[in-house]
Design a protein around this motif. Structure first.
Motif, mmCIF file in Angstrom:
data_model
loop_
_atom_site.group_PDB
_atom_site.id
_atom_site.type_symbol
_atom_site.label_atom_id
_atom_site.label_comp_id
_atom_site.label_asym_id
_atom_site.label_seq_id
_atom_site.Cartn_x
_atom_site.Cartn_y
_atom_site.Cartn_z
ATOM 1 N N HIS A 1 0.891 -1.168 0.188
ATOM 2 C CA HIS A 1 0.294 0.119 -0.590
ATOM 3 C C HIS A 1 0.597 1.165 -0.132
ATOM 4 C CE1 HIS A 1 -3.331 -2.392 0.889
ATOM 5 N NE2 HIS A 1 -4.340 -1.137 0.499
ATOM 6 N N GLU B 1 -4.143 4.905 5.248
ATOM 7 C CA GLU B 1 -4.485 4.931 3.871
ATOM 8 C C GLU B 1 -6.309 5.555 3.665
ATOM 9 O OE1 GLU B 1 -4.670 2.115 5.077
ATOM 10 O OE2 GLU B 1 -5.908 0.633 4.828
ATOM 11 N N TRP B 2 -6.672 5.546 4.724
ATOM 12 C CA TRP B 2 -8.137 6.277 5.102
ATOM 13 C C TRP B 2 -8.365 7.600 5.518
ATOM 14 C CZ3 TRP B 2 -14.149 4.265 4.178
ATOM 15 C CH2 TRP B 2 -13.552 3.562 3.761
ATOM 16 N N HIS C 1 -5.570 3.689 -4.903
ATOM 17 C CA HIS C 1 -6.443 3.415 -4.051
ATOM 18 C C HIS C 1 -7.891 4.498 -4.024
ATOM 19 C CE1 HIS C 1 -7.821 3.143 0.468
ATOM 20 N NE2 HIS C 1 -6.561 1.626 0.392
ATOM 21 N N HIS C 2 -8.834 4.032 -3.249
ATOM 22 C CA HIS C 2 -10.005 4.898 -2.679
ATOM 23 C C HIS C 2 -9.497 6.208 -3.256
ATOM 24 C CE1 HIS C 2 -10.824 0.962 -1.009
ATOM 25 N NE2 HIS C 2 -11.305 1.680 -0.046
ATOM 26 N N ASP D 1 -10.991 -3.821 -5.207
ATOM 27 C CA ASP D 1 -11.568 -3.190 -3.719
ATOM 28 C C ASP D 1 -12.658 -1.942 -4.150
ATOM 29 O OD1 ASP D 1 -11.983 -3.439 -1.317
ATOM 30 O OD2 ASP D 1 -9.745 -2.449 -0.583
ATOM 31 N N TRP E 1 -18.175 -2.614 -2.469
ATOM 32 C CA TRP E 1 -19.280 -2.430 -2.078
ATOM 33 C C TRP E 1 -19.919 -1.417 -2.261
ATOM 34 C CZ3 TRP E 1 -14.332 -1.964 0.583
ATOM 35 C CH2 TRP E 1 -14.392 -0.279 0.596
ATOM 36 N N GLU F 1 -9.891 -10.319 4.871
ATOM 37 C CA GLU F 1 -9.243 -9.532 5.293
ATOM 38 C C GLU F 1 -9.488 -9.148 6.993
ATOM 39 O OE1 GLU F 1 -10.072 -5.585 2.568
ATOM 40 O OE2 GLU F 1 -10.151 -4.446 4.852
HETATM 41 O O1 H79 Z 1 -6.766 -1.095 1.360
HETATM 42 C C1 H79 Z 1 -7.394 -1.749 2.468
HETATM 43 C C2 H79 Z 1 -7.940 -1.333 2.896
HETATM 44 O O2 H79 Z 1 -7.895 0.423 2.858
HETATM 45 C C3 H79 Z 1 -9.803 -1.854 2.049
HETATM 46 N N1 H79 Z 1 -8.952 -2.840 1.669
HETATM 47 C C4 H79 Z 1 -8.170 -3.636 1.489
HETATM 48 C C5 H79 Z 1 -7.560 -4.538 1.003
HETATM 49 C C6 H79 Z 1 -10.456 -1.153 2.735
HETATM 50 N N2 H79 Z 1 -11.766 -0.522 2.619
HETATM 51 N N3 H79 Z 1 -12.371 -0.027 3.642
HETATM 52 N N4 H79 Z 1 -12.143 -1.368 4.228
HETATM 53 C C7 H79 Z 1 -11.377 -1.880 4.348
HETATM 54 C C8 H79 Z 1 -13.587 -1.638 4.769
HETATM 55 C C9 H79 Z 1 -14.705 -1.632 4.844
HETATM 56 C C10 H79 Z 1 -15.360 -1.419 5.246
HETATM 57 C C11 H79 Z 1 -17.060 -1.026 4.930
HETATM 58 FE FE1 H79 Z 1 -18.038 -2.383 4.380
HETATM 59 C C12 H79 Z 1 -17.815 -0.828 4.126
HETATM 60 C C13 H79 Z 1 -18.387 -1.250 5.680
HETATM 61 C C14 H79 Z 1 -18.809 -0.444 5.536
HETATM 62 C C15 H79 Z 1 -18.694 -0.495 3.623
HETATM 63 C C16 H79 Z 1 -16.752 -4.004 3.524
HETATM 64 C C17 H79 Z 1 -18.537 -3.669 2.995
HETATM 65 C C18 H79 Z 1 -17.459 -4.199 4.588
HETATM 66 C C19 H79 Z 1 -18.657 -4.233 5.128
HETATM 67 C C20 H79 Z 1 -19.827 -3.995 3.789
#
Ligand code: H79
Length: 465
Positions: A47, A71-72, A136-137, A222, A225, A272
Motif C-alpha cells: 500500500h 490509507e483512509w 487506492h480509494h 476493492d 461495496w 481481510e
Molecule cells: O486497501 C485496504 C483497505 O483500505 C481496504 N481494503 C484493504 C485491502 C478497505 N477499504 N475499506 N475497508 C477496507 C473497510 C470497509 C468497510 C466497509 Fe463495508 C464498507 C463497511 C461498510 C462498507 C465492507 C462492505 C464491509 C462491510 C460492507
C-alpha cells in the motif's frame, strides 16, 4: 465463403482454449483459478500512495479494525464522527487549516525508491507474488493514467512510473506481479455526478490500460461495496479479461466485483484481518481458493504512530501463514513503504524472518493442499488448542507444530498404508514412529538449542489411511 471459413476457424480456436466465457456470473464462475496461484501460498501486498506522506492513523484497542487504516486519512478528514476527530485534530495541529490533502502529493517523492532492492527483499522473503496499489480509494494512480490527469505519480510527486518500474524489477526476479485497483473513488466528481461516465470513461479504460500495459498476473479489485456488479459492469469486464486480454491464461482475480459478490463470485475469495466484509471470515472449509490479507501491524498504509507492540512478531506471522495454508488459503501480507520509497526496517526484518523459516520448511507450504477437509479428518488433529496444523503434497503429509511437541504427537485413527517414514525438516535427525491401537505416534528426537525454529515440521512419507 472465405468469411465463413474464417469464422469457423475463430470459433474452433476459441474453443480449443476453452475461452469463450459469457458475461454472466454463471459462466465466469466456471473458470478455474490458474494453478500457479494456489501453489504460491505467500504474497506481498504493497500500500503506497499520497496517504504515505501523512502516514498517520490512531492505534489502540478501543479503535475498530477498519478505523486504524492510515490509507483512509483523506476520507476521515472530511467525514463527521468520533474516530474522524482524531485525524482532524492531528491534521490541524500538524499542517494547519489551509493545508489540503492534495497538498501532500508533491511531498510524495519516492526519492530513495530502488525497485531492484525491493524485489531482492521480496525474493528473500519467500513470497511468490506481489500486489501493488495501482490506485487506492483516493484516486491517485501510480502509473501515467490518461484518465487521472495531474493526479498520478508521473505528473506529480515522484515523477516516475512506479507501477512500471516495480513490475520490471519483480518480474526479473521470477516473481508474479499484480495490481490492486479500487473501483470506487471517494472524491472524484464524475463518480458522484455521472456514474455511468465514470465506469465507461474512467474505470474501464484504466483497468484495461493496466492490463495491456503491464501484463499483470493478478488484478485485485476493492472498493466494490458501493454498487452492484451490474452497475460496475464487472461481468462484461471479466469476459473481456478471460476471453480476449493478453493475460487471459494466467490472470487471477478476486471476489470484490460488486456489493453482492464477496465469497460468491469471481476468482479467489478474500478475507481481510479475518473478516469477509464486516462478518467473521470463512472458517475455511470452503473448497474454493481463498486468500487472507492483513498488515504486519494494524494498517495497510504506513502508520508512523505504530510502535513495536502494534507489529506482529515473526513467530506470529508464521503462525498466520501456517494456519491459513493448512486451511487451503494463501497469505497476502502487507507492507507500507514510506513516501521516500524506503521500506520500514521492521517490515524488512519480519519479511526476512519469514523467508528464513521458509528456506527450511517451505516444502510444507508451497504447492501443498489442505489436509483437514472434513469433520472426520479433524479427528486426527491432536491440537485441541490449534498449535498443530496439517498440509499435504504428493505422498507426504506435513505435521506443523508451533511449539516443540515434547510429549509426542498422536494422530488418532491413522493407519499408514505402507510403512510411514518420518523426518524433521531442517535436520538430519531420524524420528521414530510407531502404530498403536489404530493411532500413529510420532516421538520427537532430542533437540539442542541450535535446532531452534519458529515452528517445526514433521514430514510423514508413505501415509495415510
Ligand atoms: O486497501 C485496504 C483497505 O483500505 C481496504 N481494503 C484493504 C485491502 C478497505 N477499504 N475499506 N475497508 C477496507 C473497510 C470497509 C468497510 C466497509 Fe463495508 C464498507 C463497511 C461498510 C462498507 C465492507 C462492505 C464491509 C462491510 C460492507
Amino acid at each position: 465463403m472465405k468469411n465463413s471459413v474464417l469464422i469457423l476457424f475463430l470459433f474452433l480456436a476459441l474453443n480449443v482454449n476453452g475461452q469463450n466465457y459469457k458475461p454472466v456470473w454463471e459462466s465466469l464462475d466456471k473458470r478455474p483459478v490458474p494453478q500457479w496461484f494456489e501453489d504460491s501460498k505467500f504474497g506481498i501486498f504493497i500500500h503506497w500512495g499520497v496517504y504515505s506522506v501523512p502516514a498517520w492513523g490512531p492505534t489502540g484497542d478501543s479503535i475498530g479494525v477498519y478505523d486504524k487504516y492510515a490509507e483512509w486519512y483523506w476520507n476521515k478528514l472530511v467525514q463527521p464522527g468520533k474516530v474522524q476527530k482524531y485525524f482532524k485534530n492531528f491534521h490541524l495541529k500538524t499542517y494547519g487549516p489551509n493545508f489540503k490533502y492534495q497538498d501532500f502529493a508533491p511531498m510524495f517523492k519516492a526519492e530513495l525508491f530502488d525497485p531492484d532492492k525491493w524485489a531482492e527483499l521480496f525474493k528473500e522473503s519467500g513470497a511468490k507474488y506481489i500486489v501493488l496499489t495501482s490506485k487506492h480509494h483516493e484516486g491517485f494512480t501510480l502509473w501515467p493514467s490518461a484518465q487521472s490527469w495531474n493526479w498520478n505519480s508521473v505528473d506529480v510527486g515522484p515523477h516516475r512510473d512506479l507501477c512500471g518500474d516495480l513490475t520490471t524489477a519483480v518480474k526479473s526476479k521470477g516473481l508474479h506481479m499484480g495490481f490492486y485497483y479500487s473501483l470506487y473513488e471517494w472524491f472524484n466528481p464524475i463518480y458522484k455526478d455521472d456514474f455511468n461516465s465514470y465506469v465507461d470513461e474512467h474505470m474501464m479504460p484504466q483497468m484495461k490500460d493496466l492490463v495491456t500495459r503491464y501484463s499483470p498476473d493478478i488484478l485485485w479489485t476493492d472498493g466494490e461495496w458501493d454498487k452492484t456488479s451490474k452497475e460496475w459492469k464487472s461481468e462484461e469486464f471479466l469476459a473481456w479479461l478471460y476471453n480476449e486480454s493478453p493475460v487471459k491464461q494466467n490472470i487471477v482475480v478476486n471476489d470484490r466485483w460488486g456489493s453482492e459478490t464477496r465469497s460468491k463470485h469471481g476468482g479467489i475469495f478474500t478475507t481481510e484481518y479475518g473478516l469477509v466484509g464486516d462478518k467473521e471470515g470463512i472458517e475455511n472449509s470452503v473448497p474454493h481458493p481463498w486468500e487472507e490479507c492483513r498488515g504486519i501491524g494494524t494498517s495497510f498504509g504506513f502508520n508512523r504512530t505504530e510502535g513495536l507492540a502494534d507489529y506482529s512478531t515473526a513467530g506470529e506471522l508464521i503462525k498466520v501463514l501456517i494456519s491459513t495454508v493448512s486451511a487451503g488459503g494463501n497469505l497476502l501480507l502487507d507492507i507500507g513503504p514510506g513516501a521516500d520509497g524506503t521500506i520500514p526496517v521492521i517490515m524488512q526484518q519480519r519479511l526476512l524472518e519469514i523467508g528464513k523459516w521458509l528456506k527450511t520448511n517451505g516444502e510444507a507450504i508451497y504447492g501443498t493442499r489442505s489436509f483437514v477437509r472434513s469433520k472426520k479428518d479433524e479427528a486426527i488433529n491432536p491440537g485441541t488448542n490449534k498449535t498443530v496444523y496439517f498440509t499435504q503434497k504428493d505422498n507426504n503429509v506435513y505435521v506443523i507444530c508451533l511449539n516443540w511437541p515434547k510429549g509426542g504427537i498422536v494422530l488418532k485413527g491413522v493407519k499408514s498404508v505402507s510403512k510411514a517414514k518420518v523426518s524433521l525438516l531442517g535436520t538430519a535427525i531420524s524420528v521414530s514412529v510407531k502404530e498403536s491401537g489404530g493411532n500413529l505416534i510420532i516421538n520427537p528426537p532430542a533437540m539442542t538449542p541450535d535446532d531452534h525454529q519458529l515452528a517445526y515440521v514433521f514430514r510423514i512419507n508413505g501415509m495415510i489411511k
